[in-house]
Design a protein around this motif. Structure first.
Motif, PDB file in Angstrom:
ATOM      1  N   MET A 105       0.834  -1.205   0.000  1.00  0.00           N
ATOM      2  CA  MET A 105       0.000   0.000   0.000  1.00  0.00           C
ATOM      3  C   MET A 105       0.867   1.254   0.000  1.00  0.00           C
ATOM      4  SD  MET A 105      -3.075   0.795   2.590  1.00  0.00           S
ATOM      5  CE  MET A 105      -4.304  -0.103   1.655  1.00  0.00           C
ATOM      6  N   VAL A 106       1.997   1.166   0.674  1.00  0.00           N
ATOM      7  CA  VAL A 106       2.925   2.309   0.716  1.00  0.00           C
ATOM      8  C   VAL A 106       4.356   1.796   0.619  1.00  0.00           C
ATOM      9  CG1 VAL A 106       1.424   3.712   2.203  1.00  0.00           C
ATOM     10  CG2 VAL A 106       3.163   2.236   3.241  1.00  0.00           C
TER      11      VAL A 106
ATOM     12  N   SER B 190       5.672   7.564   4.926  1.00  0.00           N
ATOM     13  CA  SER B 190       5.339   6.551   3.921  1.00  0.00           C
ATOM     14  C   SER B 190       4.817   7.220   2.654  1.00  0.00           C
ATOM     15  CB  SER B 190       4.303   5.576   4.473  1.00  0.00           C
ATOM     16  OG  SER B 190       3.226   6.272   5.053  1.00  0.00           O
TER      17      SER B 190
ATOM     18  N   PRO C 192       2.476   6.685  -0.658  1.00  0.00           N
ATOM     19  CA  PRO C 192       1.463   5.787  -1.244  1.00  0.00           C
ATOM     20  C   PRO C 192       1.942   5.198  -2.565  1.00  0.00           C
ATOM     21  CG  PRO C 192       0.507   7.891  -0.616  1.00  0.00           C
ATOM     22  CD  PRO C 192       1.985   8.034  -0.483  1.00  0.00           C
TER      23      PRO C 192
ATOM     24  N   LEU D  73      -3.392   8.131  -9.048  1.00  0.00           N
ATOM     25  CA  LEU D  73      -4.705   8.280  -9.679  1.00  0.00           C
ATOM     26  C   LEU D  73      -4.563   9.170 -10.907  1.00  0.00           C
ATOM     27  CD1 LEU D  73      -6.794   9.040  -6.474  1.00  0.00           C
ATOM     28  CD2 LEU D  73      -6.362   6.829  -7.498  1.00  0.00           C
TER      29      LEU D  73
ATOM     30  N   ILE E 220      -7.821   4.880 -10.334  1.00  0.00           N
ATOM     31  CA  ILE E 220      -6.519   4.380  -9.933  1.00  0.00           C
ATOM     32  C   ILE E 220      -5.793   3.861 -11.163  1.00  0.00           C
ATOM     33  CG2 ILE E 220      -5.339   2.640  -8.556  1.00  0.00           C
ATOM     34  CD1 ILE E 220      -7.841   2.824  -6.706  1.00  0.00           C
TER      35      ILE E 220
ATOM     36  N   VAL F 222      -9.387  -0.053   1.545  1.00  0.00           N
ATOM     37  CA  VAL F 222      -9.606   1.167   2.333  1.00  0.00           C
ATOM     38  C   VAL F 222     -10.256   2.233   1.463  1.00  0.00           C
ATOM     39  CG1 VAL F 222      -7.672   0.767   3.915  1.00  0.00           C
ATOM     40  CG2 VAL F 222      -7.300   2.088   1.850  1.00  0.00           C
TER      41      VAL F 222
ATOM     42  N   ASN G  37      -0.215   4.260   9.848  1.00  0.00           N
ATOM     43  CA  ASN G  37       0.581   5.255   9.112  1.00  0.00           C
ATOM     44  C   ASN G  37       0.406   5.030   7.611  1.00  0.00           C
ATOM     45  OD1 ASN G  37       3.343   5.597   7.597  1.00  0.00           O
ATOM     46  ND2 ASN G  37       3.315   7.163   9.195  1.00  0.00           N
ATOM     47  N   ALA G  38       0.459   3.773   7.212  1.00  0.00           N
ATOM     48  CA  ALA G  38       0.287   3.439   5.789  1.00  0.00           C
ATOM     49  C   ALA G  38      -1.137   3.721   5.333  1.00  0.00           C
ATOM     50  CB  ALA G  38       0.632   1.970   5.555  1.00  0.00           C
ATOM     51  N   ILE G  39      -2.099   3.377   6.176  1.00  0.00           N
ATOM     52  CA  ILE G  39      -3.513   3.622   5.820  1.00  0.00           C
ATOM     53  C   ILE G  39      -3.726   5.126   5.625  1.00  0.00           C
ATOM     54  CG2 ILE G  39      -5.898   3.499   6.675  1.00  0.00           C
ATOM     55  CD1 ILE G  39      -5.003   0.711   6.236  1.00  0.00           C
TER      56      ILE G  39
ATOM     57  N   SER H  31      -1.552   7.475   4.827  1.00  0.00           N
ATOM     58  CA  SER H  31      -0.918   7.969   3.593  1.00  0.00           C
ATOM     59  C   SER H  31      -1.742   7.594   2.372  1.00  0.00           C
ATOM     60  CB  SER H  31       0.473   7.358   3.422  1.00  0.00           C
ATOM     61  OG  SER H  31       1.284   7.739   4.475  1.00  0.00           O
ATOM     62  N   MET H  32      -2.261   6.371   2.405  1.00  0.00           N
ATOM     63  CA  MET H  32      -3.002   5.903   1.237  1.00  0.00           C
ATOM     64  C   MET H  32      -4.285   6.695   1.029  1.00  0.00           C
ATOM     65  SD  MET H  32      -3.419   4.093  -1.328  1.00  0.00           S
ATOM     66  CE  MET H  32      -1.937   3.134  -1.165  1.00  0.00           C
TER      67      MET H  32
ATOM     68  N   VAL I 254      -4.355  10.079  -0.560  1.00  0.00           N
ATOM     69  CA  VAL I 254      -4.290  10.130  -2.023  1.00  0.00           C
ATOM     70  C   VAL I 254      -5.579   9.609  -2.653  1.00  0.00           C
ATOM     71  CG1 VAL I 254      -3.114   9.204  -4.038  1.00  0.00           C
ATOM     72  CG2 VAL I 254      -1.810   9.902  -2.055  1.00  0.00           C
ATOM     73  N   SER I 255      -6.062   8.491  -2.135  1.00  0.00           N
ATOM     74  CA  SER I 255      -7.168   7.814  -2.826  1.00  0.00           C
ATOM     75  C   SER I 255      -8.539   8.330  -2.422  1.00  0.00           C
ATOM     76  CB  SER I 255      -7.096   6.307  -2.579  1.00  0.00           C
ATOM     77  OG  SER I 255      -7.167   6.039  -1.201  1.00  0.00           O
TER      78      SER I 255
ATOM     79  N   VAL J  46      -9.426   1.387  -2.408  1.00  0.00           N
ATOM     80  CA  VAL J  46      -8.149   0.840  -2.875  1.00  0.00           C
ATOM     81  C   VAL J  46      -7.923  -0.505  -2.190  1.00  0.00           C
ATOM     82  CG1 VAL J  46      -5.656   1.153  -2.876  1.00  0.00           C
ATOM     83  CG2 VAL J  46      -7.136   3.113  -3.231  1.00  0.00           C
TER      84      VAL J  46
END
Lengths: 353, 304
Positions: free
Chosen positions: A213-214, A225, A227, A231, A237, B184, B275-277, B279-280, B283-284, B289
């Protein structure tokens, strides 16, 4: 060592995977051509506003029109509208010449909607005490509506895949039972299919779900992190890294197509090949086909509908079972992604919270 | 015989249907994700509703489960767990847990937050009213596990090996973690996370630090590391490791000044990497995603 039943399971999973990939490619192509996402979004906005005239005004607003590819010149509908843009556009339309964030003008604009259901809905939305500003209230309302739109799109896509699965199955005469018999009675073909399945596994899972995911690009900053998803301007995406869009994973190669031709097809089932064609008519042939093939076709259609990622996982599990005792195979991604997943893990007996 | 043969022919299909996993969903407040994404721990005022009468046997993990509610800080069905609960160092905390059990009184609690779909419900929404749990293990995706402080009883020393317990081996557990998927999506105020049920607590592994440890806002540390199995084979890379303040693993990390290339042999518990969630979804946004589930490991013991 020979594993006839396991080889058959591997070969069938691989064939379902290839057929599912074919349908998936067709589905994406069709969805792109008919702009399915854009049309579903438009339907969702109409449903939300319950007023096609107001929908047209929103779509004509510069904040939204910027997302469209010269719609007036026969361009495409936007496939994504951010809640921010939607709320601002709607506020701007309803407040008229006043500032878009003028609460009084907005309430007045809503009042002028007459006795429409939208007036009732917006009056309630603008009184939502959970949010501090009118814009946030409208954004939350829009997001909630878009949740339903995602559900519609998913269901539409599933129906399309099912229909495509039926078309592909019949066009290719992909009768699961007949294919299985062919493989069972012909160990040479079966062995070739199993070898091709091994090569297919090396290409990786045929979607982006197996990718991270990252990324953490700076090893000294585990809080930064990046991504991995990118998009496009319509917020679809596209990809994140080069690994995401490796086409090999998502398409059936010419060799694999040839292989499919060896285990399925209409040879022997055409009307002219049917032993009864001299004595019976075309309708009898149809009944013969349905009697002989319908069961196998239905199984194939259901199998294809489960999707390519699903059959990749199943194929991986059968291949692991076949390779039991051997080290996992490697692919080209992270060390962890390189290991083929283990057989279905046993339920935890200890250490469970 | 013919029907048996037919059944065997469609075995892959049958196997396929049986392996089709169901997803579970939790809706978190975005502010919560932002607050805890780079923290090892959470402080909560916790109402103890039901607790194990006695800790699990060491062979079963030695934990003590406490089901309860922290409506203000967590707002989800949850449990808190004391590690090495039968040991002397945790006796005062365990006694107090039983003293307040079922009394509906809130007690300050600190520990590693842990979001993991181990006992998930079909759907849970954060800060909906949390029902009183009916047993010590209600459907939950959120835990405070392990607890490092219960009321005034500091039990960070419980973060050590559980004698008599055999953790999962790295190759098996990490291969499993790496295969987990998540979907997510987000709104301006919420993050929706969907995943299948997950498992494998307490995994033993060797890690080779891939960077410099970074101090977090709550005094914990995070560091990226590559993970090796028992035979030194690489099983995962760039996994975020979380060290909880006051615990023996963190003390060793700091006192030995461990950094890039250094190795530790540890036991860890997985949790979703917020942290990863974060960041994602930045963007999304509302576009769902689906990716590999981002996880990190809470280091709960250092092995020799």
């Amino acid at each position: 060592m020979s594993f006839p039943y396991l080889d058959l399971a591997i070969a069938m999973s691989f064939i379902f995977l290839l057929l599912a990939l074919t349908c998936s490619t067709l589905n994406e192509t069709i969805a792109g051509i008919i702009n399915s996402r854009g049309k579903t979004l438009e339907k969702g906005v109409v449903e939300l506003l319950r007023d096609t005239g107001l929908k047209d005004k929103v779509y004509a607003h510069p904040l939204i029109q910027g997302l469209q590819k010269t719609m007036t010149a026969g361009g495409r509908l936007p496939s994504y509208i951010s809640s921010n843009n939607f709320a601002l556009a709607l506020m701007d339309i309803l407040t008229g010449p006043a500032a878009a964030n003028d609460h009084g003008a907005l309430v007045q604009g809503v009042a002028q909607l007459g006795n429409s259901p939208l007036k009732t809905v917006l009056t309630a939305v603008l009184q939502n005490p959970k949010f501090a500003t009118d814009q946030e209230r409208l954004e939350a309302w829009f997001e909630q509506g878009m949740g339903r739109v995602s559900g519609w799109y998913k269901r539409t896509s599933q129906v399309r895949v099912f229909v495509l699965a039926a078309i592909v199955t019949i066009l290719m005469n992909a009768d699961t039972l007949k294919i299985a018999r062919t493989l069972w009675n012909n160990p040479t073909i079966s062995a070739v299919v199993v070898e091709s399945a091994k090569e297919r596994l090396q290409k990786g899972r045929p979607d982006a779900e197996s990718l991270p995911m990252v990324n953490y690009d700076n090893p000294d900053d585990p809080t930064a992190s990046t991504p991995t998803v990118v998009l496009d301007k319509d917020k679809n995406i596209v990809s994140a890294t080069d690994k995401v869009s490796t086409p090999e994973k998502d398409i059936v190669s010419p060799d694999e197509r040839k292989l499919l031709g060896q285990v399925m097809g209409w040879q022997g089932d055409w009307y002219d090949d049917w032993p009864g064609h001299a004595d019976h008519g075309f309708v009898s042939w149809i009944f013969y086909l349905l009697k002989e093939r319908l069961g196998g076709w239905v199984i194939t259609i259901l199998a294809i509908s489960l999707g390519a990622p699903f059959w990749f996982d199943v194929l991986n599990k059968f291949m692991n079972a076949r390779n039991a005792g051997k080290p996992p195979e490697k692919s080209s991604e992270t060390p962890s992604a390189q290991s083929t997943p283990p057989a279905q893990p046993q339920p935890a007996q200890a250490g469970q919270s | 015989m013919k029907s048996i043969k037919k059944l065997l022919l469609i075995a892959p299909l049958l196997a396929g249907f049986s392996l089709h996993a169901q997803n579970n969903t939790v809706v978190l407040k975005r502010a919560f994700v932002e607050k805890y994404k780079d923290r090892a721990t959470i402080d909560a005022t916790f109402i103890v509703d039901r607790a194990h009468k006695k800790p699990n046997a060491p062979s079963a993990d030695g934990d003590m489960h406490v089901a309860g509610r922290a409506q203000k800080e967590v707002g989800l069905p949850m449990v808190a767990e004391v590690m090495n609960a039968a040991q002397k160092g945790q006796a005062a905390a365990v006694t107090e847990i039983h003293a307040v059990e079922g009394k509906n009184s809130a007690v300050p609690l600190t520990g590693a937050w842990r979001f993991w779909f181990e006992h998930p419900a079909k759907q849970q929404v954060q800060f909906d009213t949390v029902p009183v749990p009916g047993n010590t293990n209600p459907d939950h995706s959120f835990e405070i596990h392990p607890i490092s402080k219960f009321d005034t009883n500091g039990i960070a020393g419980s973060f050590q090996n559980v004698p008599g317990f055999t953790p999962y081996d790295a190759e098996k557990a990490f291969s499993y973690y790496e295969k987990l998927k998540v979907t997510v999506s987000a709104t301006p105020s919420a993050v929706t996370i969907s995943a299948a049920k997950a498992q494998y607590n307490y995994t033993e592994f060797k890690m080779r630090l891939a960077g410099t440890p970074k101090k977090l806002a709550d005094g914990g540390y995070a560091v990226l590391a590559d993970v090796d199995g028992a035979g030194d084979e690489a099983v995962a890379s760039n996994v975020r490791m979380i060290f909880v303040p006051g615990t023996p693993p963190l003390q060793q990390l700091v006192s030995d000044k461990l950094g890039n290339g250094d190795e530790m042999h540890v036991i860890g518990i997985p949790r979703i990497n917020l942290n990863a969630i974060s960041s994602m979804v930045a963007v999304s946004g509302s576009t769902p995603v689906s990716r590999k589930l981002p996880y990190e490991m809470i280091v709960v013991a250092v092995l020799k």
